[in-house]
Design an enzyme around this catalytic site. Structure first.
Site, PDB file in Angstrom:
ATOM      1  N   ASP A 124       0.875  -1.178   0.000  1.00 16.48           N
ATOM      2  CA  ASP A 124       0.000   0.000   0.000  1.00 16.48           C
ATOM      3  C   ASP A 124       0.914   1.230   0.000  1.00 16.48           C
ATOM      4  O   ASP A 124       1.655   1.453   0.964  1.00 16.48           O
ATOM      5  CB  ASP A 124      -0.877  -0.054   1.260  1.00 16.48           C
ATOM      6  CG  ASP A 124      -1.799   1.157   1.365  1.00 16.48           C
ATOM      7  OD1 ASP A 124      -1.606   2.138   0.615  1.00 16.48           O
ATOM      8  OD2 ASP A 124      -2.700   1.124   2.219  1.00 16.48           O
TER       9      ASP A 124
ATOM     10  N   TYR B  30      -4.927   6.307  -7.419  1.00 15.09           N
ATOM     11  CA  TYR B  30      -6.390   6.372  -7.276  1.00 15.09           C
ATOM     12  C   TYR B  30      -6.874   6.989  -8.575  1.00 15.09           C
ATOM     13  O   TYR B  30      -6.632   8.173  -8.839  1.00 15.09           O
ATOM     14  CB  TYR B  30      -6.741   7.253  -6.075  1.00 15.09           C
ATOM     15  CG  TYR B  30      -8.216   7.368  -5.782  1.00 15.09           C
ATOM     16  CD1 TYR B  30      -8.767   6.762  -4.662  1.00 15.09           C
ATOM     17  CD2 TYR B  30      -9.063   8.097  -6.612  1.00 15.09           C
ATOM     18  CE1 TYR B  30     -10.131   6.886  -4.379  1.00 15.09           C
ATOM     19  CE2 TYR B  30     -10.419   8.209  -6.350  1.00 15.09           C
ATOM     20  CZ  TYR B  30     -10.938   7.603  -5.222  1.00 15.09           C
ATOM     21  OH  TYR B  30     -12.281   7.719  -4.943  1.00 15.09           O
TER      22      TYR B  30
ATOM     23  N   THR C 121      -0.936  13.301 -15.286  1.00 18.82           N
ATOM     24  CA  THR C 121      -2.124  13.338 -16.150  1.00 18.82           C
ATOM     25  C   THR C 121      -2.350  14.695 -16.826  1.00 18.82           C
ATOM     26  O   THR C 121      -1.958  15.738 -16.277  1.00 18.82           O
ATOM     27  CB  THR C 121      -3.361  12.986 -15.295  1.00 18.82           C
ATOM     28  OG1 THR C 121      -4.544  13.223 -16.046  1.00 18.82           O
ATOM     29  CG2 THR C 121      -3.435  13.818 -14.026  1.00 18.82           C
ATOM     30  N   ASP C 122      -3.032  14.665 -17.954  1.00 17.25           N
ATOM     31  CA  ASP C 122      -3.483  15.892 -18.627  1.00 17.25           C
ATOM     32  C   ASP C 122      -4.496  16.651 -17.767  1.00 17.25           C
ATOM     33  O   ASP C 122      -4.726  17.836 -17.971  1.00 17.25           O
ATOM     34  CB  ASP C 122      -4.105  15.551 -19.992  1.00 17.25           C
ATOM     35  CG  ASP C 122      -5.191  14.491 -19.923  1.00 17.25           C
ATOM     36  OD1 ASP C 122      -5.115  13.600 -19.046  1.00 17.25           O
ATOM     37  OD2 ASP C 122      -6.130  14.527 -20.748  1.00 17.25           O
TER      38      ASP C 122
ATOM     39  N   TYR D  74      -9.361  14.792  -8.653  1.00 16.35           N
ATOM     40  CA  TYR D  74      -8.344  13.868  -9.177  1.00 16.35           C
ATOM     41  C   TYR D  74      -7.146  14.655  -9.722  1.00 16.35           C
ATOM     42  O   TYR D  74      -5.989  14.332  -9.416  1.00 16.35           O
ATOM     43  CB  TYR D  74      -8.960  12.993 -10.272  1.00 16.35           C
ATOM     44  CG  TYR D  74      -7.959  12.191 -11.077  1.00 16.35           C
ATOM     45  CD1 TYR D  74      -7.332  11.069 -10.546  1.00 16.35           C
ATOM     46  CD2 TYR D  74      -7.635  12.574 -12.390  1.00 16.35           C
ATOM     47  CE1 TYR D  74      -6.416  10.341 -11.292  1.00 16.35           C
ATOM     48  CE2 TYR D  74      -6.729  11.844 -13.145  1.00 16.35           C
ATOM     49  CZ  TYR D  74      -6.113  10.735 -12.595  1.00 16.35           C
ATOM     50  OH  TYR D  74      -5.201  10.021 -13.350  1.00 16.35           O
TER      51      TYR D  74
ATOM     52  N   LYS E 136      -3.262  14.529  -8.338  1.00 16.39           N
ATOM     53  CA  LYS E 136      -2.111  14.151  -9.165  1.00 16.39           C
ATOM     54  C   LYS E 136      -1.065  15.271  -9.173  1.00 16.39           C
ATOM     55  O   LYS E 136       0.145  15.006  -9.179  1.00 16.39           O
ATOM     56  CB  LYS E 136      -2.557  13.825 -10.593  1.00 16.39           C
ATOM     57  CG  LYS E 136      -3.408  12.560 -10.727  1.00 16.39           C
ATOM     58  CD  LYS E 136      -2.657  11.276 -10.364  1.00 16.39           C
ATOM     59  CE  LYS E 136      -1.553  10.947 -11.346  1.00 16.39           C
ATOM     60  NZ  LYS E 136      -0.882   9.671 -10.975  1.00 16.39           N
TER      61      LYS E 136
ATOM     62  N   TRP F 127      -5.627   9.802 -21.483  1.00 16.16           N
ATOM     63  CA  TRP F 127      -6.629   8.934 -22.124  1.00 16.16           C
ATOM     64  C   TRP F 127      -6.075   7.520 -22.371  1.00 16.16           C
ATOM     65  O   TRP F 127      -6.059   7.029 -23.502  1.00 16.16           O
ATOM     66  CB  TRP F 127      -7.107   9.559 -23.441  1.00 16.16           C
ATOM     67  CG  TRP F 127      -7.874  10.835 -23.338  1.00 16.16           C
ATOM     68  CD1 TRP F 127      -7.788  11.784 -22.366  1.00 16.16           C
ATOM     69  CD2 TRP F 127      -8.849  11.323 -24.286  1.00 16.16           C
ATOM     70  NE1 TRP F 127      -8.643  12.824 -22.643  1.00 16.16           N
ATOM     71  CE2 TRP F 127      -9.302  12.575 -23.812  1.00 16.16           C
ATOM     72  CE3 TRP F 127      -9.364  10.839 -25.476  1.00 16.16           C
ATOM     73  CZ2 TRP F 127     -10.254  13.334 -24.495  1.00 16.16           C
ATOM     74  CZ3 TRP F 127     -10.305  11.602 -26.161  1.00 16.16           C
ATOM     75  CH2 TRP F 127     -10.749  12.826 -25.669  1.00 16.16           C
TER      76      TRP F 127
END
Ligand SMILES: NC(=O)c1ccc[n+]([C@@H]2O[C@H](COP(=O)([O-])OP(=O)(O)OC[C@H]3O[C@@H](n4cnc5c(N)ncnc54)[C@H](OP(=O)(O)O)[C@@H]3O)[C@@H](O)[C@H]2O)c1
Length: 263
Positions: free
Chosen positions: A22, A47, A87-88, A111, A115, A136
């Protein structure tokens, strides 16, 4: 999903599942990294429930922010390099041309914020890091848009006013393993070449899979979701010698082939 392909792309790697480690448990992460004594760590734990994060930002931040920091710190303690996918969704989506690494971030979703917290933690805790923003994702090992579409018979309405770059996880995984060698430091954008809307992506999926599914475009307003998505989040790299991935259509072709072989 991505972790599975990173394991396939790496020659000599130790893979740990969530039940084995974890990432929110700093001591356990430290222990696991010391056991493995790696040259580099690729942290694919995350997540990723974008809508779920709106109602549970604390958990998303614990995994994507603090968890990423735990992995980066444990790697730093051994002098190991860390590769952290991002992420974008760290961008607000208001731009109308591709986002490069130096563009200001401005996440609109929980989210995206979680990130971005991970990006900051990794950069602070391990000088030997690369943060790889991608977008994506679709691939064999998990829930994704392409797999969902292929499970539907229609008629369908799909959002046509969000534009991005679909990325095949097997293509991305090869780039991550290569970057784990440590040749680039900082933030780098790595996504499938080209761009499309979700509607265009869905059409290409059905066409190439030779499926006759009735599909029509719709707006984001017609399909409300708990988390806001960027309207435009195509990623391009301005970093010299950044890895360049094949076009998303080639990724889709390779994915459909991999899927057919697995069936
Ligand atoms: N999917 C996309 O479209 C997309 C786009 C851009 C960037 N990314 C980024 O790419 C990376 C890989 O995403 P993915 O699509 O491969 O995600 P995924 O399929 O959801 O895989 C994430 C994995 O992390 C595990 N995990 C969750 N909480 C954990 C914890 N506390 N400790 C250890 N493991 C934990 C999950 O286990 P459970 O399944 O048991 O929860 C799952 O196995 C992530 O950093 C993600 O943010 C994804």
């Amino acid at each position: 999903m991505l972790g599975r392909d990173v394991m396939a792309a790496a020659d000599d790697a130790v893979g740990l599942t969530r039940s084995e480690l974890d990432v929110t448990d700093a001591r356990a992460v430290d222990h696991a990294v010391r056991e493995a004594r790696p040259d580099a760590v690729v942290n694919c734990a995350a997540y990723t429930n974008v809508d779920g994060a709106e109602a549970d930002e604390a958990t998303a931040t614990a995994v994507n922010g603090d968890g990423a920091g735990n992995v980066a710190a444990a790697a730093a303690a051994l002098g190991a390099f860390v590769v952290q996918p991002s992420t974008d969704y760290v961008f607000d989506g208001e731009k109308r041309e591709p986002y490069i690494e130096t563009d200001p971030t401005g996440p609109r979703s929980a989210y995206g914020r979680s990130k971005l917290a991970g990006e900051w933690a990794v950069a602070e805790l391990n000088p030997r890091h690369v943060i790889v923003r991608t977008s994506w994702l679709f691939g064999m090992g998990g829930k994704n848009f392409a797999n969902t579409m292929l499970g539907l018979d229609g008629p369908l309405k799909v959002v046509d006013d969000q534009v991005g770059s679909p990325t095949y996880t097997a293509h991305l995984a090869e780039a991550l393993v290569e970057l784990a060698g440590g040749r680039l430091t900082g933030v780098v954008h790595v996504a499938g070449a080209g761009e499309c809307s979700w509607y265009e992506f869905a059409r290409a999926i059905f066409e190439r899979a030779e499926r006759d599914v009735e599909i029509a475009p719709c707006t984001t307003e017609e399909y409300p979701r708990p988390a806001p998505r960027p309207k435009y989040s195509v990623l391009r790299s301005a970093v010299p010698h950044a890895p360049a991935l094949p076009d998303w259509r080639d990724g889709l072709e390779a994915y459909l082939m991999e899927r057919a072989v697995a069936r």
